[in-house]
Design a protein around this motif. Structure first.
Motif, short mmCIF file in Angstrom:
data_model
loop_
_atom_site.label_atom_id
_atom_site.label_comp_id
_atom_site.label_asym_id
_atom_site.label_seq_id
_atom_site.Cartn_x
_atom_site.Cartn_y
_atom_site.Cartn_z
N MET A 1 2.70 -40.11 154.86
CA MET A 1 2.99 -40.03 156.29
C MET A 1 2.89 -38.59 156.81
SD MET A 1 6.61 -41.12 158.03
CE MET A 1 7.10 -40.52 159.65
N PRO A 2 2.10 -38.35 157.87
CA PRO A 2 2.06 -37.02 158.49
C PRO A 2 3.40 -36.74 159.18
CG PRO A 2 0.16 -38.34 159.14
CD PRO A 2 1.14 -39.27 158.50
N VAL A 3 3.93 -35.53 159.00
CA VAL A 3 5.21 -35.18 159.60
C VAL A 3 5.12 -33.98 160.53
CG1 VAL A 3 6.62 -36.24 157.80
CG2 VAL A 3 5.86 -33.88 157.52
N THR A 4 4.02 -33.20 160.43
CA THR A 4 3.83 -32.07 161.34
C THR A 4 2.35 -31.95 161.74
OG1 THR A 4 3.47 -30.46 159.56
CG2 THR A 4 5.74 -30.72 160.35
N VAL A 5 2.11 -31.36 162.89
CA VAL A 5 0.77 -31.04 163.37
C VAL A 5 0.73 -29.55 163.66
CG1 VAL A 5 -0.97 -31.38 165.16
CG2 VAL A 5 0.40 -33.31 164.38
N ASP A 6 -0.04 -28.80 162.87
CA ASP A 6 -0.09 -27.34 163.01
C ASP A 6 1.32 -26.75 163.08
OD1 ASP A 6 -2.86 -27.16 162.94
OD2 ASP A 6 -3.06 -27.43 165.10
N GLY A 7 2.20 -27.28 162.25
CA GLY A 7 3.56 -26.75 162.17
C GLY A 7 4.55 -27.38 163.13
N GLU A 8 4.08 -28.16 164.11
CA GLU A 8 4.98 -28.82 165.07
C GLU A 8 5.37 -30.20 164.57
OE1 GLU A 8 4.46 -28.72 169.31
OE2 GLU A 8 2.85 -27.24 169.12
N LYS B 1 -7.84 -32.19 159.14
CA LYS B 1 -8.69 -33.24 159.71
C LYS B 1 -9.17 -32.77 161.07
CE LYS B 1 -7.21 -37.52 157.47
NZ LYS B 1 -6.91 -38.95 157.68
N ASN B 2 -10.49 -32.66 161.20
CA ASN B 2 -11.10 -32.22 162.46
C ASN B 2 -10.49 -30.91 162.96
OD1 ASN B 2 -12.75 -34.59 162.62
ND2 ASN B 2 -11.00 -35.73 163.43
N GLY B 3 -10.23 -30.01 162.02
CA GLY B 3 -9.72 -28.70 162.37
C GLY B 3 -8.23 -28.64 162.65
N ILE B 4 -7.52 -29.76 162.49
CA ILE B 4 -6.09 -29.83 162.73
C ILE B 4 -5.36 -29.87 161.38
CG2 ILE B 4 -4.22 -31.10 163.85
CD1 ILE B 4 -6.32 -32.34 165.69
N ARG B 5 -4.29 -29.12 161.27
CA ARG B 5 -3.54 -29.04 160.02
C ARG B 5 -2.35 -30.01 160.08
NH1 ARG B 5 0.16 -25.07 157.28
NH2 ARG B 5 0.60 -24.19 159.31
N PHE B 6 -2.37 -31.02 159.22
CA PHE B 6 -1.31 -32.01 159.18
C PHE B 6 -0.44 -31.80 157.94
CE2 PHE B 6 -4.62 -34.01 161.70
CZ PHE B 6 -3.91 -34.62 162.72
N GLY B 7 0.85 -31.64 158.14
CA GLY B 7 1.78 -31.59 157.03
C GLY B 7 2.18 -33.01 156.66
N LEU B 8 2.18 -33.30 155.36
CA LEU B 8 2.45 -34.65 154.90
C LEU B 8 3.82 -34.75 154.22
CD1 LEU B 8 -1.02 -35.46 153.29
CD2 LEU B 8 -0.27 -35.86 155.65
N ALA B 9 4.38 -35.95 154.27
CA ALA B 9 5.63 -36.20 153.56
C ALA B 9 5.42 -36.03 152.06
CB ALA B 9 6.13 -37.61 153.88
N ALA B 10 6.49 -35.76 151.35
CA ALA B 10 6.38 -35.48 149.91
C ALA B 10 6.02 -36.72 149.10
CB ALA B 10 7.69 -34.89 149.40
N THR B 11 6.39 -37.89 149.58
CA THR B 11 6.11 -39.13 148.85
C THR B 11 5.29 -40.08 149.70
OG1 THR B 11 8.19 -40.11 149.62
CG2 THR B 11 8.22 -38.96 147.49
N ALA B 12 4.69 -41.08 149.05
CA ALA B 12 3.82 -42.03 149.73
C ALA B 12 4.42 -43.43 149.69
CB ALA B 12 2.44 -42.05 149.07
#
Length: 209
Positions: free
Chosen positions: A76-83, A40-51
């Motif tokens: 749910m997003p859980v990381t931003v660019d790996g953080e 999203k807008n050039g940012i990589r968001f890692g998401l939780a496995a379930t919704a």
């Protein structure tokens, strides 16, 4: 954006007889695989496995039977660019979280007012609100925007095009041990925002959010 142009009928004649609005909290914080990552807008968001899911009862207008329906919300997003993204319980903020949440809710009410919708009652889900280390919102889900009219028909409202809700929102900096971090502001598992429309005026209904 004129929301009125994108309002469409959904399940005409159906009657929602009981909204359970159950959100299933997601607590997994592990680094996701690539398939669970969105940009999203050039940012990589890692998401939780379930919704999280929402459950509600709907009456069939022909048979009169009552069926339980389930819909998934955004993961749910859980990381931003790996953080890691910290939960609101893990951080200290420079202002009350309610200040930002109230801004977002008022923004949506104003948009609904512009749409000139018929009288009725409805709700939307506002969750997954993530702020960066400067306190600006970089991720926000607004979903399941629905209106039940007085005749019992249900309308669903297209909820795309909310970039300005992020750009103009007040900042709120989250810190852990005095260090700014990424944080999610709504990790309580509650995101439903009810509203009512009476005589053409849109207002928030009572909510614990």
């Amino acid at each position: 954006m004129n929301i009125a142009k994108v309002v469409s009928n959904w399940a005409k004649g159906a009657v929602v007889v009981c909204a359970l609005a159950v959100l299933v909290p997601v607590v997994a914080m592990a680094q996701p695989e690539w398939k669970d990552v969105v940009l999203k807008n050039g940012i990589r968001f890692g998401l939780a496995a379930t919704a999280p899911t929402v459950e509600f009862y709907v009456r069939d207008p022909i048979t009169g039977s009552i069926d339980l329906k389930t819909e998934e919300l955004g993961r749910m997003p859980v990381t931003v660019d790996g953080e890691r993204i910290y939960t609101i319980r893990e951080v200290k903020t420079d202002k009350p979280v309610s200040e930002v949440l109230n801004y977002l809710k008022i923004y949506m009410i104003n948009k609904l007012q512009e749409a000139k919708l018929p009288d009725g009652k409805g709700s939307f889900y506002m969750h997954n609100i993530v702020v960066d280390k400067y306190g600006k919102i970089i991720y926000c889900d607004i979903e399941m925007l629905k209106l039940e009219e007085k005749d019992g028909s249900i309308r669903t409202i297209n909820q795309s095009g909310y970039d300005s809700i992020i750009k103009d929102a007040p900042s709120i900096v989250a810190q852990v041990s005095g260090k700014p971090v990424y944080a999610i502001l709504d990790s309580t598992g509650r995101g439903r925002v009810p509203f009512i429309i009476s005589k053409g005026q849109v207002s928030l209904a009572k909510t614990k959010y």
